[in-house]
Design a protein around this motif. Structure first.
Motif: not given
Length: 341
Positions: A155-160, A301-317
């Motif tokens: 959920a935190a990753g989604v919010m990020i 669409a442009p690739l996600p930035g660093a903050m978005a990749w952090t959120g994606i990584a949180a969802v994956l973890c």
């Protein structure tokens, strides 16, 4: 001298073992890949001026036609007659289950697609991983608490990820229009699926044995959702759909509706254990990566930035941790935890 093997009496035949968590999750991921086409094409139709109400209604009208034709070819007219008899036996069940699980859910999807990129919409959709255990608790299932931390990380990753839209200059109204409908859908989707699960285990449902065929389940839910889509079209009064929108919705119906949904329900029906059911629901996080690839490759669409990749990584973890915890529970407790219907 080797001992002579003595056959076990029939009463001692071992009960069939529950499917492995890895197997049901792999099936769920495959369904997620098929589902991801929904996000991509809905976004494409929105960018081309197609109204969201037609994107929702036409897809499920096509799904009903395709599944009926498929069952006619595969199982014959007599079997299809049994499907419609089952619908008539409990119309309220299918109207509520299909109306919530498909009608409200997909209308919310299509509305949100007009306000947010496909990959971000699919990321927000992972909130259903949190909603699913809550819905199962409401239905009386016993859901272990060991996965709460993993779900919170998801959920935190989604919010990020969604916070990056504000950072990129999107208005708050546009962000809310892309999030709020998906939050509603995150609860109505497992709600419809749980109603289906209870119908499937209802011994008093006449002809309910045919629900073992996932295509039957999808068709009944689709038929139950059609009144919702009719109300959406009448209420929004959209202009007529374009030829491109009609073609795209048919493609979504074939790949995601008939293929992805049938595969997903098949994986979900393989177990009555709430942890494994929730794990199948959790595999839909794979849509996020499939949609991201489609968004960047086909929609520009442009690739996600660093903050978005952090959120994606949180969802994956969170998903990986949830899977590991589910494996541990499968070893320690293989009994089904749903109450007897």
């Amino acid at each position: 001298m080797p001992a002579t093997a003595v056959p076990l009496p029939s009463t001692c035949t071992p009960a069939p073992t529950a499917p492995s968590l890895v197997r049901v999750m792999m099936l769920g991921i495959a369904a997620g890949g098929l589902f991801s086409l929904t996000f991509i094409l809905n976004r494409l139709m929105s960018m081309q001026g197609g109204h969201w109400a037609w994107s929702a209604a036409l897809r499920y009208l096509d799904t009903a036609i395709l599944l009926t034709a498929w069952l006619l070819v595969r199982r014959g007219p007599a079997f299809v007659s049994r499907v419609f008899a089952l619908y008539r036996a409990r119309p309220i069940v299918w109207l509520l289950a299909g109306g919530s699980g498909y009608g409200v859910t997909y209308s919310c999807f299509c509305y949100a697609a007009a306000h947010t990129p496909a990959w971000m919409l699919s990321t927000t959709w992972q909130l259903t991983i949190l909603a699913s255990p809550i819905v199962m608790l409401a239905f009386g299932a016993r859901v272990p608490l060991r996965g709460v931390v993993s779900l919170a990380v998801i959920a935190a990753g989604v919010m990020i990820v969604n916070a990056t839209r504000v950072q990129d200059g999107a208005s708050m109204g546009q962000v809310v229009a892309g999030i709020l409908p998906v939050i509603v859908a995150a609860f109505t989707y497992p709600l419809g699926n749980q109603m289906l699960s209870h119908a499937r285990h209802d011994r008093n449902l006449p002809g309910g044995d045919i629900l073992a065929d996932p295509a039957v389940s999808v068709l009944l839910l689709t038929l139950g959702a059609l009144p919702v889509f009719a109300a959406v079209v009448l209420g929004s009064a959209p202009p007529p759909p374009t030829a491109g929108q009609i073609l795209d919705t048919a493609l979504v119906a074939l790949v995601a509706g008939c293929g992805g949904m049938t595969l997903f329900i098949y994986a979900r029906n393989m177990s009555s254990d709430p942890m494994r059911i929730a794990a199948v629901d959790a595999t839909q996080a794979s849509e996020m990566f499939f949609a991201l690839a489609g968004d960047t490759l086909f929609l520009g669409a442009p690739l996600p930035g660093a903050m978005a990749w952090t959120g994606i990584a949180a969802v994956l973890c969170g998903l990986i941790a949830f899977t590991v915890q589910g494996q541990a529970k499968q070893v320690l407790d293989t009994d089904a935890t749903y109450p007897e219907p």
